[in-house]
Design a protein around this motif. Structure first.
Motif, PDB file in Angstrom:
ATOM      1  N   LEU A  46       0.820  -1.472  -0.613  1.00  0.00           N
ATOM      2  CA  LEU A  46      -0.145  -0.020   0.188  1.00  0.00           C
ATOM      3  C   LEU A  46       0.872   0.568   0.139  1.00  0.00           C
ATOM      4  O   LEU A  46       0.358   2.625  -0.647  1.00  0.00           O
ATOM      5  CB  LEU A  46      -1.142  -0.153   0.952  1.00  0.00           C
ATOM      6  N   LEU A  47       1.926   0.996   0.759  1.00  0.00           N
ATOM      7  CA  LEU A  47       3.303   2.284   1.153  1.00  0.00           C
ATOM      8  C   LEU A  47       3.850   2.033  -0.695  1.00  0.00           C
ATOM      9  O   LEU A  47       4.194   3.213  -0.953  1.00  0.00           O
ATOM     10  CB  LEU A  47       3.643   2.021   1.826  1.00  0.00           C
ATOM     11  N   LEU A  48       3.812   1.457  -1.334  1.00  0.00           N
ATOM     12  CA  LEU A  48       4.612   1.519  -2.436  1.00  0.00           C
ATOM     13  C   LEU A  48       4.117   1.770  -4.054  1.00  0.00           C
ATOM     14  O   LEU A  48       4.434   2.029  -4.525  1.00  0.00           O
ATOM     15  CB  LEU A  48       5.876   0.377  -2.547  1.00  0.00           C
ATOM     16  N   VAL A  49       2.948   1.374  -3.859  1.00  0.00           N
ATOM     17  CA  VAL A  49       1.914   1.514  -5.432  1.00  0.00           C
ATOM     18  C   VAL A  49       1.668   2.784  -5.873  1.00  0.00           C
ATOM     19  O   VAL A  49       2.264   3.147  -7.276  1.00  0.00           O
ATOM     20  CB  VAL A  49       0.358   0.455  -5.000  1.00  0.00           C
ATOM     21  N   PRO A  50       2.103   3.705  -4.327  1.00  0.00           N
ATOM     22  CA  PRO A  50       2.138   4.997  -5.290  1.00  0.00           C
ATOM     23  C   PRO A  50       3.150   5.468  -5.605  1.00  0.00           C
ATOM     24  O   PRO A  50       3.267   6.275  -6.917  1.00  0.00           O
ATOM     25  CB  PRO A  50       1.500   5.796  -3.592  1.00  0.00           C
ATOM     26  N   PHE A  51       4.063   4.680  -5.105  1.00  0.00           N
ATOM     27  CA  PHE A  51       5.584   5.203  -6.156  1.00  0.00           C
ATOM     28  C   PHE A  51       5.936   4.987  -7.164  1.00  0.00           C
ATOM     29  O   PHE A  51       6.640   5.570  -8.360  1.00  0.00           O
ATOM     30  CB  PHE A  51       6.487   4.554  -5.145  1.00  0.00           C
ATOM     31  N   THR A  52       4.900   4.117  -8.058  1.00  0.00           N
ATOM     32  CA  THR A  52       5.139   3.158  -9.058  1.00  0.00           C
ATOM     33  C   THR A  52       5.080   3.922 -10.554  1.00  0.00           C
ATOM     34  O   THR A  52       6.199   3.815 -11.155  1.00  0.00           O
ATOM     35  CB  THR A  52       5.076   1.757  -8.906  1.00  0.00           C
TER      36      THR A  52
END
Lengths: 296, 390
Positions: A46-52
């Motif tokens: 959840l924390l990393l997905v927006p970074f993609t």
């Protein structure tokens, strides 16, 4: 664009000044059950997905809505952001300087304050805790306007010192209350024991207090650093555009409309904070980010 | 020679007086127990000796040195706390070596000595463990080794056995006594357990409300308690009402509790007692004239005393209840309205059954008279109320 802010700001309200259940805290480390592993993985995702999409956008040349992968790639945005002549490095320097000063100042205040709050009971302690929490509860921007007026009179508006001081407002509640938790859980009776074993005040500090509360205070300081790192509104109001930190740069870039450059700037702002978080939790090893001090 | 002297030590925590003019001498090489209920000030007294608490008033001496103003780290007295207080970030051997490290002993030597001390407390081979990998009993042994390795002049133990299971407690108690004997170490033990104090200590100082209430050999607390409170704390069950009057000229005053005449030395006090079960002459006690309790240990009461015995006061009573306790039989006998508890080593009284009459002898030299509180906790003296220990 939730990832624009970049920093994993502590959204949760700071822990109340109360003792963590010692029995739980002192329990020997166990292998995490399967459910916990799944939940943790989900949380990290959840924390990393927006970074993609952010990463993809930063290396794109035109990246529009229905596309999942950009059509053309380009290093243009990164070249622009990382250009030594560009503003990003200057902003990074300013942000680091301000965040480190805020961390140091808030620890200087939080260590004695946290020790008192965490280990003593006194009249009006609840009131003090409430006042400390106030900056978290009251909208920052409302306070910032008032502070701005005062700072103009004091000649602090538009300067780095003013920004540092105003960053202390949101940083202190976290640092003080986390420190209080650290001291409340630390077995300070060990200082007494060390004394009886012949340790002078300085040696008690070095051999007992530091190993006992050091890791916890490092975490408290980290929160102060990150709060300052992600600060936009306060920096804008008090700095008045004179003090350009990474969040300020990021917002002005975003309003410029270049998606790739905005994404690269956002990553440039977000990555150091994430890196710091990872390094800290690695260095602290077993004590982790959620357990403080030497229990027992 | 005295190893520790407290002189009129008073300590206030804010408005609370923890110690109230405590004066105490501890003989060199002895084990002294500071005994009392919780909140009596015994741990504060121990911390005053350790230097961890500065007395509000009074002096502290270790040997012939006045250490009142010497900080704890420079006193030759090491305290072992009830909760072990091992440094969680150090291994057992480094915990034990901590004090040596503070004294500037080199790494190799201090580790060797620490390993030796661990060996001594039966933990050889566990030196590399962290405290959280040790059991409670092992942690307490590490704490003990950590103090012993410093070879202090005075060892201060705060409830060393309280947090342990029964069998571990026996082991550790034996170990403490062995070590004490080996090193001739002056030891002060704080405890709330009268049995622990009795078994461990050469002398007991009984503290109530921040004051030394009675100080002497363990036996004296059983045979010559100073007061009903002292007697009850040591589990006295027979506090029988009496009125004392002096027959000799050694009256200690009307209130009987006059200071200074307490303890084994005052055994010569020669009293005449009027009791509901007859008058008795020549009874020893820590009391002058007036309302008194006469005490006797249940096992000293004689059943069916031989006809030719002259040193006993003879009474008759009826068995109220009797129970078998494994190693003895305990019976309650009603003697002219006063209940006397009797321990015997055969089942005669049980066999006699409730209601049967029985003849008892109270040996004069087993009787001991203490003052009856005028402002007793119970508004009216109820002798039938079994005055048990806490």
């Amino acid at each position: 664009m939730s990832a624009l802010q970049g920093t994993p700001l502590p959204d949760a309200s700071p822990p109340a000044v109360s003792r963590v259940d010692r029995a739980t805290a002192a329990a020997p480390p166990r292998r995490a059950p399967r459910g916990t592993v799944v939940a943790t993985t989900l949380l990290i995702a959840l924390l990393l997905v927006p970074f993609t999409p952010l990463v993809l956008a930063s290396v794109s040349q035109g990246y529009f809505f229905p596309q999942v992968i950009p059509e053309t790639f380009s290093a243009r945005a990164w070249r622009l952001v990382l250009d030594p002549a560009g503003g990003a490095w200057t902003a990074l320097g300013a942000t680091v300087r301000i965040a480190l000063t805020v961390t140091a100042l808030s620890l200087v205040i939080a260590i004695p304050a946290g020790r008192t709050l965490g280990t003593r009971t006194f009249r009006g302690k609840r009131a003090v805790e409430l006042v400390l929490l106030a900056p978290v509860l009251v909208p920052t921007i409302a306070v910032a306007i008032g502070i701005h007026v005062v700072f103009i009179r004091l000649g602090l508006a538009g300067g780095t010192l003013g920004v540092v001081l105003v960053h202390l407002v949101p940083a202190l509640p976290y640092v003080v209350l986390l420190s209080a938790g650290v001291f409340a859980n630390a077995a300070l009776g060990l200082e007494e024991q060390a004394r009886s074993l012949g340790a002078s005040p300085w040696r008690r500090f070095v051999h007992v207090t530091v190993p006992l509360v050091g890791p916890g205070l490092a975490v408290a300081g980290l929160f102060g650093f990150l709060v300052s790192w992600g600060q936009y509104a306060l920096t804008l109001v008090i700095g008045g555009g004179q003090v350009v930190t990474l969040p300020i740069l990021l917002f002005s870039t975003a309003s410029g409309g270049d998606v790739a450059v905005t994404a690269a700037t956002a990553l440039f702002h977000g990555a150091p904070a994430v890196l710091l978080l990872v390094v800290t939790s690695r260095v602290l090893g077993g004590s982790g980010l959620t357990t403080f001090g030497g229990v027992r | 020679m005295t190893a520790i002297v407290l002189e009129g030590v008073t300590h206030d925590y804010g408005a609370t007086r923890a110690l109230d003019h405590v004066s105490l001498e501890v003989g060199s090489g002895t084990v002294t127990a500071l005994l009392g209920p919780s909140g009596c000030g015994k741990t504060t007294a121990l911390k005053v000796i350790a230097g961890l608490v500065s007395p509000t008033r009074g002096r502290v001496r270790l040997g012939d040195r006045d250490v009142t103003d010497v900080p704890a780290e420079r006193r030759d007295a090491v305290m072992v706390f009830q909760d072990h207080r091992l440094f969680p970030y150090l291994t057992a051997v480094d915990n034990v070596a901590f004090g040596l490290r503070m004294r500037g002993v080199g790494a190799r030597q201090r580790r060797a000595r620490a390993a030796e001390a661990l060996e001594r407390v039966g933990l050889g081979g566990l030196g590399d463990r962290r405290p959280d990998a040790l059991s409670g009993g092992q942690q307490q042994r590490v704490a003990l080794a950590r103090a012993l390795v410093l070879e202090p002049r005075v060892l201060l133990l705060d409830e060393p056995l309280a947090s342990l299971d029964t069998h571990l407690r026996d082991d550790l108690r034996a170990l403490i006594l062995e070590i004490h004997r080996e090193h001739d170490l002056t030891t002060v033990v704080v405890t709330h357990d009268r049995e622990e104090a009795t078994v461990l200590a050469d002398e007991i100082a009984l503290l109530f409300d921040g004051r030394v209430h009675q100080h002497g050999a363990p036996r004296s607390f059983f045979e010559r308690p100073r007061s009903a409170r002292s007697a009850r704390f040591f589990g006295a069950v027979n506090l029988l009402p009496a009125t004392a009057s002096s027959t000799a000229a050694n009256s200690t005053g009307p209130d009987g509790a006059a200071a200074g005449s307490i303890g084994p030395s005052s055994a010569g006090s020669d009293l005449r007692l009027d009791t509901p079960f007859g008058a008795i002459d020549g009874v020893p006690g820590a009391v002058g004239s007036g309302a008194a309790w006469v005490t006797i240990r249940p096992e000293r009461v004689v059943v069916d005393p031989a006809a030719d015995r002259v040193d006993v006061h003879r009474v008759e009573g009826r068995v109220v209840a009797a129970s078998f306790l494994g190693d003895r039989t305990r019976a309650v006998v009603d003697v002219d309205g006063t209940e006397v508890t009797v321990d015997v080593h055969d089942d005669a009284l049980i066999d006699a059954g409730p209601g049967r009459s029985v003849r008892l002898g109270l040996p004069i030299n087993a009787l001991w008279t203490i003052p009856r509180e005028s402002s007793a906790p119970q508004p009216e003296a109820r002798p039938a109320d079994p005055p048990r220990g806490p």
